[in-house]
Design a protein around this motif. Structure first.
Motif, mmCIF file in Angstrom:
data_model
loop_
_atom_site.group_PDB
_atom_site.id
_atom_site.type_symbol
_atom_site.label_atom_id
_atom_site.label_comp_id
_atom_site.label_asym_id
_atom_site.label_seq_id
_atom_site.Cartn_x
_atom_site.Cartn_y
_atom_site.Cartn_z
ATOM 1 N N CYS A 170 28.088 65.291 20.183
ATOM 2 C CA CYS A 170 28.426 66.262 19.135
ATOM 3 C C CYS A 170 29.937 66.482 19.047
ATOM 4 O O CYS A 170 30.422 67.617 19.056
ATOM 5 C CB CYS A 170 27.709 67.592 19.375
ATOM 6 S SG CYS A 170 25.906 67.462 19.347
ATOM 7 N N CYS A 171 30.668 65.390 18.971
ATOM 8 C CA CYS A 171 32.129 65.458 18.904
ATOM 9 C C CYS A 171 32.649 64.775 17.639
ATOM 10 O O CYS A 171 31.986 63.907 17.068
ATOM 11 C CB CYS A 171 32.757 64.772 20.118
ATOM 12 S SG CYS A 171 32.615 65.695 21.661
ATOM 13 N N ILE A 172 33.842 65.187 17.234
ATOM 14 C CA ILE A 172 34.609 64.466 16.224
ATOM 15 C C ILE A 172 35.911 64.047 16.897
ATOM 16 O O ILE A 172 36.630 64.888 17.436
ATOM 17 C CB ILE A 172 34.915 65.343 14.995
ATOM 18 C CG1 ILE A 172 33.617 65.786 14.322
ATOM 19 C CG2 ILE A 172 35.801 64.591 14.004
ATOM 20 C CD1 ILE A 172 33.826 66.778 13.184
ATOM 21 N N VAL A 173 36.198 62.760 16.893
ATOM 22 C CA VAL A 173 37.431 62.250 17.493
ATOM 23 C C VAL A 173 38.139 61.391 16.454
ATOM 24 O O VAL A 173 37.570 60.417 15.954
ATOM 25 C CB VAL A 173 37.151 61.419 18.764
ATOM 26 C CG1 VAL A 173 38.469 60.909 19.350
ATOM 27 C CG2 VAL A 173 36.394 62.241 19.795
ATOM 28 N N ASN A 192 28.147 55.210 25.133
ATOM 29 C CA ASN A 192 27.318 56.401 25.378
ATOM 30 C C ASN A 192 27.793 57.592 24.543
ATOM 31 O O ASN A 192 28.255 58.608 25.068
ATOM 32 C CB ASN A 192 27.308 56.763 26.869
ATOM 33 C CG ASN A 192 26.690 55.678 27.726
ATOM 34 O OD1 ASN A 192 25.931 54.844 27.239
ATOM 35 N ND2 ASN A 192 27.017 55.676 29.009
ATOM 36 N N ILE A 193 27.669 57.454 23.241
ATOM 37 C CA ILE A 193 28.099 58.490 22.300
ATOM 38 C C ILE A 193 26.921 58.837 21.400
ATOM 39 O O ILE A 193 26.212 57.945 20.926
ATOM 40 C CB ILE A 193 29.292 57.998 21.455
ATOM 41 C CG1 ILE A 193 30.492 57.686 22.365
ATOM 42 C CG2 ILE A 193 29.681 59.019 20.401
ATOM 43 C CD1 ILE A 193 31.641 56.998 21.653
ATOM 44 N N SER A 194 26.717 60.127 21.162
ATOM 45 C CA SER A 194 25.605 60.539 20.304
ATOM 46 C C SER A 194 26.021 61.684 19.393
ATOM 47 O O SER A 194 26.866 62.514 19.756
ATOM 48 C CB SER A 194 24.397 60.962 21.151
ATOM 49 O OG SER A 194 24.698 62.095 21.942
ATOM 50 N N ASN A 195 25.431 61.706 18.193
ATOM 51 C CA ASN A 195 25.650 62.780 17.220
ATOM 52 C C ASN A 195 27.135 63.091 17.041
ATOM 53 O O ASN A 195 27.554 64.253 17.078
ATOM 54 C CB ASN A 195 24.898 64.045 17.649
ATOM 55 C CG ASN A 195 23.397 63.840 17.657
ATOM 56 O OD1 ASN A 195 22.766 63.674 16.612
ATOM 57 N ND2 ASN A 195 22.816 63.814 18.845
ATOM 58 N N SER A 196 27.921 62.054 16.849
ATOM 59 C CA SER A 196 29.370 62.225 16.775
ATOM 60 C C SER A 196 29.966 61.409 15.635
ATOM 61 O O SER A 196 29.349 60.464 15.127
ATOM 62 C CB SER A 196 30.027 61.807 18.101
ATOM 63 O OG SER A 196 29.606 62.640 19.167
ATOM 64 N N LEU A 197 31.175 61.803 15.247
ATOM 65 C CA LEU A 197 31.963 61.068 14.263
ATOM 66 C C LEU A 197 33.216 60.555 14.961
ATOM 67 O O LEU A 197 34.001 61.343 15.490
ATOM 68 C CB LEU A 197 32.346 61.975 13.091
ATOM 69 C CG LEU A 197 33.419 61.446 12.132
ATOM 70 C CD1 LEU A 197 32.977 60.148 11.473
ATOM 71 C CD2 LEU A 197 33.761 62.499 11.075
ATOM 72 N N ILE A 198 33.393 59.242 14.961
ATOM 73 C CA ILE A 198 34.534 58.625 15.638
ATOM 74 C C ILE A 198 35.379 57.873 14.614
ATOM 75 O O ILE A 198 34.929 56.875 14.039
ATOM 76 C CB ILE A 198 34.082 57.642 16.742
ATOM 77 C CG1 ILE A 198 33.095 58.307 17.699
ATOM 78 C CG2 ILE A 198 35.298 57.088 17.471
ATOM 79 C CD1 ILE A 198 33.651 59.485 18.463
ATOM 80 N N VAL A 199 36.585 58.363 14.367
ATOM 81 C CA VAL A 199 37.554 57.631 13.550
ATOM 82 C C VAL A 199 38.460 56.918 14.546
ATOM 83 O O VAL A 199 39.406 57.490 15.079
ATOM 84 C CB VAL A 199 38.347 58.573 12.631
ATOM 85 C CG1 VAL A 199 39.318 57.765 11.764
ATOM 86 C CG2 VAL A 199 37.405 59.386 11.753
ATOM 87 N N ALA A 200 38.128 55.663 14.812
ATOM 88 C CA ALA A 200 38.754 54.947 15.932
ATOM 89 C C ALA A 200 40.147 54.423 15.613
ATOM 90 O O ALA A 200 40.886 54.049 16.526
ATOM 91 C CB ALA A 200 37.861 53.794 16.374
ATOM 92 N N GLY A 201 40.514 54.354 14.348
ATOM 93 C CA GLY A 201 41.844 53.871 14.005
ATOM 94 C C GLY A 201 41.915 52.357 13.946
ATOM 95 O O GLY A 201 40.947 51.684 13.602
ATOM 96 N N HIS A 202 43.076 51.814 14.330
ATOM 97 C CA HIS A 202 43.340 50.384 14.202
ATOM 98 C C HIS A 202 43.362 49.704 15.569
ATOM 99 O O HIS A 202 43.968 50.208 16.509
ATOM 100 C CB HIS A 202 44.666 50.159 13.481
ATOM 101 C CG HIS A 202 44.620 50.551 12.038
ATOM 102 N ND1 HIS A 202 44.547 51.862 11.624
ATOM 103 C CD2 HIS A 202 44.600 49.796 10.905
ATOM 104 C CE1 HIS A 202 44.500 51.905 10.300
ATOM 105 N NE2 HIS A 202 44.538 50.675 9.845
ATOM 106 N N VAL A 203 42.704 48.552 15.624
ATOM 107 C CA VAL A 203 42.602 47.792 16.871
ATOM 108 C C VAL A 203 42.986 46.341 16.578
ATOM 109 O O VAL A 203 42.399 45.706 15.701
ATOM 110 C CB VAL A 203 41.172 47.857 17.453
ATOM 111 C CG1 VAL A 203 41.110 47.127 18.794
ATOM 112 C CG2 VAL A 203 40.718 49.305 17.603
ATOM 113 N N ASN A 204 43.958 45.838 17.309
ATOM 114 C CA ASN A 204 44.417 44.464 17.088
ATOM 115 C C ASN A 204 43.460 43.425 17.653
ATOM 116 O O ASN A 204 43.513 42.260 17.275
ATOM 117 C CB ASN A 204 45.799 44.256 17.712
ATOM 118 C CG ASN A 204 46.903 44.353 16.667
ATOM 119 O OD1 ASN A 204 46.626 44.434 15.470
ATOM 120 N ND2 ASN A 204 48.140 44.359 17.117
#
Length: 326
Positions: A170-173, A192-204
């Motif tokens: 239950c996180c927003i990152v 191991n992430i649940s019920n969350s919003l992850i804006v991970a950005g840019h990965v090369n």
């Protein structure tokens, strides 16, 4: 005990100055840094003065290094004003002084210690959105957190040597800001992430997503590998085929425009060319699909809701973006 107390105070000052770096004028930052260094130097001097000096010392040798005055390079008649003998003697004395100095009290170690940002995030706070600076870290690692809205500021760009998000509920990152400023992650792991919003950005490089459920992920990467995930929407820009394995209920969409950076749109985006390694039959895998324009989140949600709104809890924000999936 008193020395430890002073050290802790200086360390705290260093952390606070580092955290305020992005909105502090350069002149003020230099003044703060000089003042902290002065405090550290004074502490070192005081400790050296009050600490008993060891009685043990090396004895000075009375025999200097032999110099062959018959050698042409050491003959003063051939080299008027030659300092060859003085150089040899001076070198010997410096070596002896260095040996003697080994027994003196040295400076205290640097007070810049490793900072536990996860412990700080776990502390209660009245802020709805948390912004850890990661200014004292080389890597970004967020783990064992729940019900937090975390947005990394630009100061975290110095810590993008690697990234990992683990055991979140239950996180927003949002890590889009530091990774968009010419400092993308070389690789990223989400686990191991649940019920969350992850804006991970840019990965090369590659992104490894494992054990994620009922969540939304936004990422730009060269390669994405997804394992053991369920009911996850992925908004993606990927220059290779995304790979899924042991997954169900996966939905893919193009990266929202607000997270695109200059020059990215010219690169081929294979977001919908998904390979399911556990579906070897002919035809479309039932484990993934694409989101239609009507199903994908509106651009206004990404720009107005996801960054956080005054007085809005993380649970309310997650509900607005459709987490958990209905």
């Amino acid at each position: 005990e008193a020395i430890d107390h002073v050290l802790a105070g200086i360390s705290k000052l260093q952390h606070e100055v580092s955290d305020a770096a992005e909105f502090t004028p350069s002149y003020d930052r230099k003044q703060y840094s000089d003042n902290i260094k002065s405090l550290s130097d004074k502490l070192n001097e005081t400790v050296a003065r009050v600490t008993p000096r060891s009685r043990f010392q090396f004895k000075r040798s009375s025999i200097g290094a032999h110099v062959d005055m018959g050698a042409p390079e050491n003959d003063p008649r051939l080299h008027p004003g030659s300092l060859s003998r003085n150089t040899q003697t001076s070198s010997g004395e410096k070596h002896q002084e260095a040996m003697e100095s080994d027994d003196t009290v040295g400076d205290l170690p640097s007070v810049a210690a490793i900072r536990d940002y996860n412990a700080e995030l776990s502390q209660p706070s009245t802020q709805f959105v948390r912004k850890p600076s990661f200014s004292m870290a080389r890597n970004i690692g967020i783990a064992n957190q729940s019900h937090l809205h975390i947005i990394l500021p630009s100061s975290a760009a110095r810590a993008t040597a690697s990234g990992s998000l683990t055991d979140l509920k239950c996180c927003i990152v949002d890590m889009s800001v530091p990774t968009a400023q010419g400092k993308p992650f070389p690789g990223l792991a989400l686990r191991n992430i649940s019920n969350s919003l992850i804006v991970a950005g840019h990965v090369n490089g590659p992104v490894h997503i494992t054990g994620v459920a009922d969540s939304i992920i936004v990422v730009t990467a060269r390669q994405v590998r997804i394992h053991e995930c369920k009911n996850v929407d992925i908004y993606l820009h990927c220059t290779s085929h995304p790979i899924i394995e042991d997954c169900t209920g996966m939905r893919f969409a193009q990266l929202p425009k607000c997270y695109s950076i200059e020059g990215e749109s010219s690169k081929e985006n294979q977001w919908d060319q998904v390979d399911d390694f556990k579906w070897l039959k002919a035809g479309q895998s039932p484990n993934w699909t694409t989101l239609s324009d009507a199903e994908a989140l509106d651009e206004a949600l990404w720009t107005n809701v996801v960054p956080g709104q005054p007085g809005v809890s993380v649970e309310e924000t997650l509900k607005k973006v459709g987490i958990p999936r209905q």
